[in-house]
Design an enzyme around this catalytic site. Structure first.
Site, PDB file in Angstrom:
ATOM      1  N   THR A 293      48.765  36.269  68.919  1.00  0.00           N
ATOM      2  CA  THR A 293      47.577  37.029  69.291  1.00  0.00           C
ATOM      3  C   THR A 293      47.949  38.294  70.047  1.00  0.00           C
ATOM      4  OG1 THR A 293      45.357  36.833  70.209  1.00  0.00           O
ATOM      5  CG2 THR A 293      47.078  35.644  71.387  1.00  0.00           C
ATOM      6  N   LYS A 297      50.567  41.047  67.217  1.00  0.00           N
ATOM      7  CA  LYS A 297      50.376  40.839  65.771  1.00  0.00           C
ATOM      8  C   LYS A 297      51.201  41.806  64.925  1.00  0.00           C
ATOM      9  CE  LYS A 297      45.997  38.574  66.174  1.00  0.00           C
ATOM     10  NZ  LYS A 297      44.580  38.534  65.918  1.00  0.00           N
ATOM     11  N   THR A 384      42.530  55.745  70.362  1.00  0.00           N
ATOM     12  CA  THR A 384      43.625  56.612  69.915  1.00  0.00           C
ATOM     13  C   THR A 384      43.279  57.067  68.491  1.00  0.00           C
ATOM     14  OG1 THR A 384      45.034  55.144  71.196  1.00  0.00           O
ATOM     15  CG2 THR A 384      46.153  56.730  69.772  1.00  0.00           C
TER      16      THR A 384
HETATM   17  P1  NAP Z   1      45.595  44.935  69.242  1.00  0.00           P
HETATM   18  O1  NAP Z   1      46.357  45.005  67.971  1.00  0.00           O
HETATM   19  O2  NAP Z   1      46.343  44.953  70.517  1.00  0.00           O
HETATM   20  O3  NAP Z   1      44.535  46.151  69.216  1.00  0.00           O
HETATM   21  C1  NAP Z   1      43.752  46.402  70.334  1.00  0.00           C
HETATM   22  C2  NAP Z   1      42.647  47.397  69.994  1.00  0.00           C
HETATM   23  O4  NAP Z   1      41.824  47.530  71.164  1.00  0.00           O
HETATM   24  C3  NAP Z   1      43.140  48.777  69.667  1.00  0.00           C
HETATM   25  O5  NAP Z   1      42.238  49.395  68.780  1.00  0.00           O
HETATM   26  C4  NAP Z   1      43.102  49.467  71.030  1.00  0.00           C
HETATM   27  O6  NAP Z   1      42.968  50.869  70.965  1.00  0.00           O
HETATM   28  C5  NAP Z   1      41.832  48.889  71.586  1.00  0.00           C
HETATM   29  N1  NAP Z   1      41.785  48.927  73.037  1.00  0.00           N
HETATM   30  C6  NAP Z   1      42.464  48.115  73.896  1.00  0.00           C
HETATM   31  N2  NAP Z   1      42.145  48.435  75.174  1.00  0.00           N
HETATM   32  C7  NAP Z   1      41.271  49.477  75.101  1.00  0.00           C
HETATM   33  C8  NAP Z   1      40.578  50.254  76.082  1.00  0.00           C
HETATM   34  N3  NAP Z   1      40.728  50.014  77.378  1.00  0.00           N
HETATM   35  N4  NAP Z   1      39.761  51.224  75.660  1.00  0.00           N
HETATM   36  C9  NAP Z   1      39.585  51.461  74.342  1.00  0.00           C
HETATM   37  N5  NAP Z   1      40.209  50.765  73.359  1.00  0.00           N
HETATM   38  C10 NAP Z   1      41.041  49.782  73.739  1.00  0.00           C
HETATM   39  O7  NAP Z   1      44.688  43.638  69.317  1.00  0.00           O
HETATM   40  P2  NAP Z   1      44.047  42.836  68.089  1.00  0.00           P
HETATM   41  O8  NAP Z   1      44.984  41.799  67.655  1.00  0.00           O
HETATM   42  O9  NAP Z   1      43.547  43.836  67.108  1.00  0.00           O
HETATM   43  O10 NAP Z   1      42.810  42.075  68.819  1.00  0.00           O
HETATM   44  C11 NAP Z   1      41.693  42.813  69.283  1.00  0.00           C
HETATM   45  C12 NAP Z   1      40.582  41.861  69.713  1.00  0.00           C
HETATM   46  O11 NAP Z   1      40.116  41.093  68.613  1.00  0.00           O
HETATM   47  C13 NAP Z   1      40.993  40.867  70.771  1.00  0.00           C
HETATM   48  O12 NAP Z   1      39.972  40.763  71.731  1.00  0.00           O
HETATM   49  C14 NAP Z   1      41.119  39.561  70.025  1.00  0.00           C
HETATM   50  O13 NAP Z   1      40.848  38.426  70.818  1.00  0.00           O
HETATM   51  C15 NAP Z   1      40.044  39.726  68.972  1.00  0.00           C
HETATM   52  N6  NAP Z   1      40.342  38.884  67.786  1.00  0.00           N
HETATM   53  C16 NAP Z   1      39.522  37.837  67.530  1.00  0.00           C
HETATM   54  C17 NAP Z   1      39.764  37.047  66.430  1.00  0.00           C
HETATM   55  C18 NAP Z   1      38.867  35.886  66.117  1.00  0.00           C
HETATM   56  O14 NAP Z   1      39.273  35.022  65.366  1.00  0.00           O
HETATM   57  N7  NAP Z   1      37.656  35.853  66.620  1.00  0.00           N
HETATM   58  C19 NAP Z   1      40.863  37.294  65.617  1.00  0.00           C
HETATM   59  C20 NAP Z   1      41.668  38.399  65.902  1.00  0.00           C
HETATM   60  C21 NAP Z   1      41.406  39.184  67.000  1.00  0.00           C
HETATM   61  P3  NAP Z   1      44.279  51.822  70.983  1.00  0.00           P
HETATM   62  O15 NAP Z   1      44.769  51.861  69.566  1.00  0.00           O
HETATM   63  O16 NAP Z   1      43.754  53.121  71.453  1.00  0.00           O
HETATM   64  O17 NAP Z   1      45.262  51.203  71.919  1.00  0.00           O
END
Ligand code: NAP
Length: 506
Positions: A293, A297, A384
């Site tokens: 997670t 990823k 971004t």
């Molecule tokens: P990730 O690859 O780390 O991506 C994070 C995303 O959030 C990026 O677009 C990032 O933007 C943005 N972000 C983070 N902090 C921010 C802030 N302070 N202000 C604005 N944008 C911000 O994470 P991920 O794996 O995609 O997961 C993202 C979310 O989806 C998590 O909360 C996760 O729990 C959820 N999720 C849920 C499921 C489910 O089964 N329900 C499955 C997968 C993921 P930048 O590119 O600008 O850094």
């Protein structure tokens, strides 16, 4: 089997007894932390083993070792002697163990203990976590051969945990307790048996005054969620890695299934500061499957020997398991997401749907791929902007930043709005990435986050009258697919319906 030891840190004997009685069924032994008792209570702790009715460890931990005793060594030795005094011929009425630090050399104390059957735990606390020869230290601490050696070392990185694990495995001393202190070492406490530790220390964290040591698990959680007493050397290990890894439903989901199915397996949280280091340790621990997670990823991709086409397409992997001793990557978020969304909006595809995707991370890549496959058109907005652009270019989608201009573009992509960033997730900023947008009330709105149940983003959409969905249904759907990858079979229907009922009641 490793024993579950409840650490008692209340200020009075009575309160410690109350806590002990409440959690008695979960534990094998208790540790009375005399350093946490009020000073007048320290006059009466000698009777504690008799009142407790289970084996008790006598510990008076100094502040320099992470405890609360601030007096001099003379006063501490006197207190330890008080605990061992008036020894009873019936050893059950004496302290079963006394914790004596490696540098406390008082032979008369040890002799008194041994005479009446009190075992010595010779302990060493390293709060700094600087590298040293752990195995040699353990050997040197077993001076007479009958002591239990306790090593509590701060694990500041995942490679620290690995180092401690390897040292413990290579060490011939059997009677030892190994504790990797801190959040990054939390799984070493659940997997005490695998780490070669004969005890694990837990706390009654839901009791207000309990001061759990860093990384210590709740006694009930350890016993019920992780079924600690059933973990043996043969138990198969699964888990989830990420950082900080504070909000995840996966341990509950998988452990509930293993419990209902009576499968000898455990699913543990593996918080890690480096996914590569975690995979190295996971190999040594013979981990059979990992959910991956935030934020790993994408970072996990170079560590994989092989992966599925879908992982290659979205460049994100949320499932890792060994094939022929090498890590294979899969992505179960993809169909977990689309199955959940289509069910929510009651459609079979996304043709003619104009969709806004907020975020451009790993989850957004899975979402974008599915929106495209199902015939939808999308706008991708991200903090971004270049990441939004590069993701959008793959599918000829529109893109923008999370600013006024970007938000204005939503008016043409507002059939469905999907929030995929970590903003609003427990442990992250409790903000709304679309706080500049006014929901019309007609949008179907999905947030991938499920902890908390309603993020500020979903709350604002619901307030405007939108139909909303959080990420719970998606996480369950993707976890079901992970289970197939891990176990090579589907979750039996009767087990899944029990889990769904449990989930609804949670
Ligand atoms: P990730 O690859 O780390 O991506 C994070 C995303 O959030 C990026 O677009 C990032 O933007 C943005 N972000 C983070 N902090 C921010 C802030 N302070 N202000 C604005 N944008 C911000 O994470 P991920 O794996 O995609 O997961 C993202 C979310 O989806 C998590 O909360 C996760 O729990 C959820 N999720 C849920 C499921 C489910 O089964 N329900 C499955 C997968 C993921 P930048 O590119 O600008 O850094």
């Amino acid at each position: 089997m490793a024993k579950n030891c409840l650490c008692l840190t209340a200020k009075t004997i009575d309160r410690n007894l109350e806590i002990l009685n409440k959690y008695r069924k979960f534990i094998d032994i208790a540790e009375l932390r005399v350093d946490c008792l009020d000073s007048d209570e320290r006059l009466y702790f000698r009777r504690f083993p008799e009142l407790a009715g289970i084996p008790v460890i006598l510990t008076i931990r100094r502040d320099v070792d992470g405890g609360h005793f601030t007096g001099g060594e003379g006063a501490r030795v006197k207190l330890l002697a008080r605990g061992l005094a008036f020894a009873n011929a019936d050893s059950r009425l004496n302290f079963a163990y006394v914790d004596i630090e490696d540098d406390l050399k008082v032979p008369s104390l040890e002799e008194a203990a041994r005479t009446f059957g009190t075992h010595i735990i010779r302990s060493y606390h390293d709060l700094e976590g600087e590298p040293f020869d752990i195995c040699a230290k353990i050997k040197s601490m077993q001076r007479t051969g009958d002591e239990i050696v306790k090593m509590a070392i701060a694990a500041k990185t995942t490679s620290d945990v690995h180092r401690i694990y390897k040292a413990s495995k290579s060490c011939t001393v059997k009677n030892k307790i190994i504790v990797c202190m801190g959040h990054l070492g939390i799984y070493s406490r659940i997997l005490a048996e695998k780490f070669g530790s004969i005890f694990t220390y837990s706390s009654a964290l839901s009791e207000n005054e309990t001061i759990g040591a860093a990384g210590q698990l709740d006694v009930k959680e350890l016993a019920e969620l992780y079924r600690f007493k059933k973990i043996s050397k043969k138990t198969k290990i699964f888990g989830i890695t990420g950082y900080p890894l504070k909000a995840t439903i996966s341990p509950w989901f998988f452990n509930s299934i293993f419990n209902l199915e009576k499968t000898d397996a455990v699913y543990v949280p593996f918080p890690a500061d480096s996914v590569g280091d975690l995979l190295n340790l996971a190999k040594d621990l013979d981990v059979q499957g990992l959910s991956v997670t935030v934020p790993y990823k994408e970072a996990v991709l170079p560590k994989l020997a092989k992966c599925s086409d879908s992982v290659q397409t979205v460049r994100a992997c949320n499932t890792v398991f060994p094939i022929d001793d090498e890590w294979y990557g899969e992505n179960t978020d993809i169909t977990g997401f689309s199955d959940s969304l289509l069910f929510f909006i009651g459609r079979k595809n996304l043709k003619n749907q104009k969709i806004t995707i907020v975020g451009a991370g790993g989850a957004a890549r899975a979402v974008a791929a599915e929106v495209y496959r199902l015939g939808g058109k999308a706008l991708i907005l991200n903090r971004t902007a270049y990441k939004a652009k590069s993701l959008a270019s793959i599918y000829k989608f529109k893109w923008g930043a999370l600013d006024t201009q970007g938000i204005e573009r939503i008016s043409k992509f507002k059939d469905i709005i999907i929030q995929t960033t970590s903003i609003g997730m427990e442990g992250y900023e409790a903000a709304n990435p679309l706080d500049l947008y006014n929901f019309t009330g007609k949008e179907a709105v999905m947030d991938l986050i499920y902890m908390p149940e309603e993020t500020p983003f979903l709350k604002s959409a619901a307030k405007a009258g939108c139909k909303t969905l959080n990420g719970y249904d998606m996480v369950i759907r993707q976890a079901c697919r992970q289970y197939v990858n891990f176990m090579g079979k589907e979750i039996p229907q009767n087990v899944l319906s029990r889990i769904n009922i449990l989930g609804e009641n949670k």
